[in-house]
Design a protein around this motif. Sequence first.
Motif, PDB file in Angstrom:
ATOM      1  N   LEU A   1       0.828  -1.208   0.000  1.00  0.00           N
ATOM      2  CA  LEU A   1       0.000   0.000   0.000  1.00  0.00           C
ATOM      3  C   LEU A   1       0.859   1.254   0.000  1.00  0.00           C
ATOM      4  N   GLY A   2       1.912   1.260   0.819  1.00  0.00           N
ATOM      5  CA  GLY A   2       2.803   2.416   0.855  1.00  0.00           C
ATOM      6  C   GLY A   2       3.447   2.676  -0.491  1.00  0.00           C
ATOM      7  N   GLY A   3       3.826   1.591  -1.181  1.00  0.00           N
ATOM      8  CA  GLY A   3       4.409   1.756  -2.504  1.00  0.00           C
ATOM      9  C   GLY A   3       3.439   2.320  -3.509  1.00  0.00           C
ATOM     10  N   LEU A   4       2.213   1.803  -3.522  1.00  0.00           N
ATOM     11  CA  LEU A   4       1.228   2.272  -4.490  1.00  0.00           C
ATOM     12  C   LEU A   4       0.866   3.733  -4.264  1.00  0.00           C
ATOM     13  N   GLN A   5       0.702   4.123  -2.999  1.00  0.00           N
ATOM     14  CA  GLN A   5       0.289   5.491  -2.705  1.00  0.00           C
ATOM     15  C   GLN A   5       1.288   6.520  -3.218  1.00  0.00           C
ATOM     16  N   ILE A   6       2.582   6.228  -3.085  1.00  0.00           N
ATOM     17  CA  ILE A   6       3.578   7.208  -3.499  1.00  0.00           C
ATOM     18  C   ILE A   6       4.006   7.028  -4.945  1.00  0.00           C
ATOM     19  N   LEU A   7       4.119   5.780  -5.418  1.00  0.00           N
ATOM     20  CA  LEU A   7       4.638   5.539  -6.764  1.00  0.00           C
ATOM     21  C   LEU A   7       3.689   6.032  -7.842  1.00  0.00           C
ATOM     22  N   VAL A   8       2.378   5.950  -7.596  1.00  0.00           N
ATOM     23  CA  VAL A   8       1.420   6.474  -8.578  1.00  0.00           C
ATOM     24  C   VAL A   8       1.626   7.969  -8.765  1.00  0.00           C
ATOM     25  N   GLN A   9       1.822   8.703  -7.663  1.00  0.00           N
ATOM     26  CA  GLN A   9       2.038  10.147  -7.755  1.00  0.00           C
ATOM     27  C   GLN A   9       3.378  10.467  -8.399  1.00  0.00           C
ATOM     28  N   ILE A  10       4.396   9.660  -8.117  1.00  0.00           N
ATOM     29  CA  ILE A  10       5.714   9.887  -8.728  1.00  0.00           C
ATOM     30  C   ILE A  10       5.659   9.636 -10.228  1.00  0.00           C
ATOM     31  N   ALA A  11       4.956   8.584 -10.647  1.00  0.00           N
ATOM     32  CA  ALA A  11       4.841   8.286 -12.073  1.00  0.00           C
ATOM     33  C   ALA A  11       4.108   9.405 -12.808  1.00  0.00           C
ATOM     34  N   ILE A  12       3.045   9.915 -12.199  1.00  0.00           N
ATOM     35  CA  ILE A  12       2.312  11.037 -12.802  1.00  0.00           C
ATOM     36  C   ILE A  12       3.222  12.253 -12.913  1.00  0.00           C
TER      37      ILE A  12
ATOM     38  N   LYS B   1       5.297   3.575 -19.900  1.00  0.00           N
ATOM     39  CA  LYS B   1       6.646   3.593 -20.476  1.00  0.00           C
ATOM     40  C   LYS B   1       7.345   4.857 -20.000  1.00  0.00           C
ATOM     41  N   LEU B   2       8.201   4.699 -18.997  1.00  0.00           N
ATOM     42  CA  LEU B   2       8.953   5.821 -18.444  1.00  0.00           C
ATOM     43  C   LEU B   2      10.435   5.498 -18.484  1.00  0.00           C
ATOM     44  N   PRO B   3      11.274   6.476 -18.816  1.00  0.00           N
ATOM     45  CA  PRO B   3      12.719   6.221 -18.852  1.00  0.00           C
ATOM     46  C   PRO B   3      13.286   6.071 -17.450  1.00  0.00           C
ATOM     47  N   THR B   4      14.326   5.259 -17.338  1.00  0.00           N
ATOM     48  CA  THR B   4      15.029   5.089 -16.067  1.00  0.00           C
ATOM     49  C   THR B   4      16.426   5.678 -16.211  1.00  0.00           C
TER      50      THR B   4
END
Length: 516
Positions: free
Chosen positions: A110-121, A185-188
């Motif tokens: 849950l902690g990962g989803l909450q922050i990673l979705v916002q980071i990806a956006i 599709k995001l660059p790393t």
Amino acid sequence: MSHRQTLEALSGLLLALFVAMLSSTVVSTALPQIIGSLHGSQSAYTWVVTATLLVSTATTPIWGKLADLYSKKTLVQVAIVIFTLGSLVSGLAQSTGQLIAARAFQGLGLGGLQILVQIAIAAMISPRDRGRYYGILGAVMAVATVGGPLLGGLIVDSALGWRWCFFVGVPFTVVAFVLLQKTLKLPTLAREVKIDYLGATLVAAAVSVLLIWVTFVDDKFGWISWQTGAMVGGTVVLTALALWREAVAPEPIIPLGVVARRNTALAIVASLAVGMAMFGGAVFLGQYFQIGRGYSPTHAGLLTIPMMAGVLICSTVAGRLSTATGKVKPYIVTGTVVLTAGFAVLATIDHATSLYLVGFGMFLVGAGVGMSMQNLMLVVQNSVPLKEIGAASGVVTFFRSMGGTMGVSILGAVLANRVAGSIADGLAKLGVQPGQSSGAGSSLDVKHLPGPIQEIVRAAYGDATGHIFLISAAIAVVGIVAAAFLKPVMLRDSLDLPAEPAGTPAGEPASSTTAS
């Protein structure tokens, strides 16, 4: 990414976030029945919620930092897998101890989803346009929050049973995983990876010891006791060590330079207060309606709609207005004021208060959250370069989640103590000793208690709830003060900050803020 690619990727990201939010709220109206079925206590009730928040809080900065170093897409999918496994194990739990442990594991995902979705956006969309998409994100959160209690109530009242409150999200996580595999599709950035494992351990340990102390103080041991001394002292030592480590680590989990910036620091304080007030207060509403007022889980879910409507309407409107005007501070300040007013209204309730007044207070709380929560994130993301967005977003989400965890722990402890005292007084008036009351002071399985004792328990819970909302209102005032001192910003149109010109002070972003 093109506009079409962005929308396609958003479908998977928002579905993942929807599932995460649904998992939290689908349990809210079902918890009284779940804890009653497993013969748990008020302490267990609080820990089923706290365990998830605690783990998600402690790991949020780690997820945020990993997002700056590894593939964001892979990390989101890993979080989905962890969350799904946690959901399955929670649904199979045979005791409150097993359920709490499974919920803690679920909190990792849950902690990962909450922050990673916002980071990806944030990695896909410029800050100026992000306000509109964050409005959509807030709307998705509201729909999940509205649908969760309703769905949880229907499941508990049906032949499926409460275990399906955890199983129901699994098909959605599978769909979200597949969607993200095809669309995101995001660059790393290719650079040397250095994870500060020691710093992460120290931060997690400091937060965990503090929250464990908050949960048990004045219940299992006194405010002045060797346990309190050990836990508070341990928290201070661990915090000092964590600060030292973060200051010297080459890749700190919590970058102190980011935290020290004015707007970031104030946004953290506001997020801490808003999170503590919102999570800590709202998590007990389902309990208030079911135990304090005697409604079924389905009806309890329906009665929470005003708060979720406030989030839905105001997050969407505030998101569009922030994109149109480029300003966010006015909505943050207004939101914190409205949030405080809502808790002030709820502070007046007891077991006989008009539901119209309760609904009005909940709508104000929802409106305040909708206007302030995502805009606080926008302020921070607008103040840091793209390479630091993961860590900065993680820090804000970390403190917001920590505020929520502390709120649940503190208010849960206050509620439990007041309820125990009120029940003891009520039983004494009936001439019944607490030990002879079939667990009235600890069990949430109220419907199996004798009629007169049922009334005492319901009145105790209903009357104590108003007191914890008064504490929530006082905490929310801190959010108003922090929001008022935020430096006004204009959301930039570029994805990253412009290069710093010569002479820009260290630690201050160039042209990231403009007075509005």
